[in-house]
Design a protein around this motif. Sequence first.
Motif, PDB file in Angstrom:
ATOM      1  N   GLY A 290      -2.761 -50.400  99.772  1.00 19.55           N
ATOM      2  CA  GLY A 290      -3.454 -49.414  98.934  1.00 19.55           C
ATOM      3  C   GLY A 290      -2.692 -49.281  97.447  1.00 19.55           C
ATOM      4  N   TYR A 291      -1.918 -50.222  97.228  1.00 17.96           N
ATOM      5  CA  TYR A 291      -1.394 -50.124  95.761  1.00 17.96           C
ATOM      6  C   TYR A 291      -2.443 -50.334  94.946  1.00 17.96           C
ATOM      7  N   LYS A 292      -2.571 -49.472  93.920  1.00 14.73           N
ATOM      8  CA  LYS A 292      -3.237 -49.746  92.677  1.00 14.73           C
ATOM      9  C   LYS A 292      -2.578 -48.917  91.548  1.00 14.73           C
ATOM     10  N   PRO A 293      -2.573 -49.898  90.395  1.00 16.81           N
ATOM     11  CA  PRO A 293      -2.060 -49.214  89.205  1.00 16.81           C
ATOM     12  C   PRO A 293      -3.053 -48.046  88.699  1.00 16.81           C
ATOM     13  N   ALA A 294      -2.226 -46.955  88.254  1.00 18.12           N
ATOM     14  CA  ALA A 294      -3.288 -45.856  87.929  1.00 18.12           C
ATOM     15  C   ALA A 294      -4.327 -46.370  86.686  1.00 18.12           C
ATOM     16  N   LYS A 295      -5.400 -45.827  86.651  1.00 18.49           N
ATOM     17  CA  LYS A 295      -6.146 -46.155  85.802  1.00 18.49           C
ATOM     18  C   LYS A 295      -6.662 -45.107  84.827  1.00 18.49           C
ATOM     19  N   PRO A 296      -6.526 -45.350  83.391  1.00 17.55           N
ATOM     20  CA  PRO A 296      -6.971 -44.019  82.707  1.00 17.55           C
ATOM     21  C   PRO A 296      -8.378 -43.953  82.477  1.00 17.55           C
ATOM     22  N   MET A 297      -8.800 -42.923  82.677  1.00 15.05           N
ATOM     23  CA  MET A 297     -10.322 -42.637  82.208  1.00 15.05           C
ATOM     24  C   MET A 297     -10.560 -41.763  81.054  1.00 15.05           C
ATOM     25  N   VAL A 298      -9.954 -41.297  80.474  1.00 18.18           N
ATOM     26  CA  VAL A 298     -10.163 -40.402  79.088  1.00 18.18           C
ATOM     27  C   VAL A 298      -9.159 -41.040  77.836  1.00 18.18           C
ATOM     28  N   PHE A 299      -9.592 -41.094  76.653  1.00 20.09           N
ATOM     29  CA  PHE A 299      -8.803 -41.377  75.754  1.00 20.09           C
ATOM     30  C   PHE A 299      -9.034 -40.541  74.580  1.00 20.09           C
ATOM     31  N   ALA A 300      -7.813 -40.477  73.683  1.00 20.81           N
ATOM     32  CA  ALA A 300      -8.118 -39.877  72.436  1.00 20.81           C
ATOM     33  C   ALA A 300      -6.930 -40.204  71.493  1.00 20.81           C
TER      34      ALA A 300
END
Length: 599
Positions: A290-300
């Motif tokens: 289950g290891y999964k690097p966090a994935k950003p979804m929103v950018f600003a």
Amino acid sequence: TDQTHIRNFCIIAHIDHGKSTLADRLLEFTGTVSKRELMEQTLDQMELEREKGITIKAQAVRMRYTALNGEEYELNLIDTPGHVDFTYEVSRSLAACEGALLVIDATQGVEAQTLANLYLAVEADLNIIPVINKIDLPSADPERVKQEVEEVVGLPKEECILASAKEGTGTQDILEAIIKHIPPPKGYVNRPLRALVFDSHYDAYKGVIAYVRVVDGKLRQGERVTMMATSSVTEILEAGYFHPRLVSDGALTTGEVGYIATGFKNVKDCRVGDTVTVPGAIGEIEALAGYKPAKPMVFAGIYPVEGNDYPLLRDALDRLQLNDASLVYQPETSNALGFGFRCGFLGLLHMEIIQERLEREYNLAILATAPSVEYYVTRTNGETEIVDNPSAMPSFGEIEKIEEPFMDISIFTPSRYIGAIMELVTTRRGIFKEMKYIEAERVLLNYAMPLAELIVDFYDQLKSRTQGYASLDYSLAGYQDSDLVKLDILVNGVAVDALSLIVHREKAYYQGRALVEKLRSLIPRQLFEVPIQAAIGARVIARETVKAMRKDVLAKCYGGDITRKRKLLEKQKEGKKRMKMVGNVEIPQEAFMAVLSLE
Ligand code: GTP
């Protein structure tokens, strides 16, 4: 403690159904903390968390409980974050447990996050104990909620425990159910160490503190360990558990939950979901799933109001990232805003939290651009690229297709709001998928909807159109082709890159109109007339004008008293803080966020 007398569990609930309050009661009943200490709020530690009333970081507390059978148990309560932005963290916290208390408000019933969290818990193979909370309230209807538990959640209604976390009713029943219905851990004491990192934070004195669940083997202070995903190696400086403050007792054994001080200087070295083991065991054992690097979804874009603050902003982001591996950023320049950073966040709440922390903890005046999502762009020459900043979108002659992220969204609502919700979702390009009646008056609606439409004020709109009754949950469904165009905004004839937007072609005209109107009301009068235009490529589709200022603001004050004049100047200075000179026009912060409140 030997495994048969350990229970690891978490509490899952929809926001506000009483998770923290129930956790407090358990801590109090087991004598882990006194009432007075609880006043100082034990589980939610960050100031911001308390203010926003939500839990951001998972935490773990060890309790000792002597059950009615006379035996003493070690109970580890793992607190999970309550917001969809942090679903991955939730899933790792759940993976550290064998069971979960599913808390449901007796006056509300099952809500969107009740089910979302339940699905995660079922996926993690947890035994679920349903708890119907707030039965002290006059509007509580535990019978109806029991029925829902049976029909919607799929658990026998006889298993529901009735509780009032406020008054302490049901606390002992819950503790007994934990002993009886949640299985003990089943690790291998004699195998090499495997421990799951389910959270981590940076401590200035001890370095990164990792919250771990020992799955197999044991770990001791002074031992060398390695992280399987990042391969970083370190020595355990300290090991122990939370009571709820850190108690260092030097070791953790199979099945236990606690912390290790790693000495790492950055949480990146010790990611949530990673497996801790001993260097000698590499190759011999398998990493935990289950290891999964966090994935950003929103950018600003985030820019300092004062250009001189750029190095301070960089330092602040560096430091925030030490503690938050899911925050990503890289330098970017804007013709309008100068030097700043393009930042990626897990979701809108995460973005708000980072902005507030920059302002409060680092005392920075910052300007943020409207949030954007990540587009997959295929050029006519076949090349593909990822674009997370509208101003970086290639010109449209060069584009073959654009794909955007779509979300599966589920909304729980009283049936009388179905019409209002349908209307809202349709204006947001939502595609209806399914409607299920949960009971006579409540429905579950499912749609597919572009993330770009979701991050622009959707939640607030949903709440206001349903008088707060609807609840929302969403997850990424995948990427889809969309007919999108770039909308540019020109202020005084100059394109302001930080105001560019990607919009659907059919909505471009309407949005362009609405946006220039809004900007006209937000951009203060200058000494000269300022035209504001919306354009697609070279074609202007809307125009408004900010009229010139008639007189010097101070002129009014001449002859007036001096304090009034000073006040006015100070007020102007205040206002200036959040103004940015673009060309020769001053643009306030709100203008960059105007798109968030167009409806
Ligand atoms: P998040 O951290 O935002 O997910 O919320 P939570 O689920 O932890 O809810 P919390 O414990 O903060 O409770 C929400 C509100 O409900 C608070 O105002 C509590 O005082 C109140 N509350 C919790 N349990 C009870 C209860 O048994 N009875 C009554 N009357 N109120 C309760």
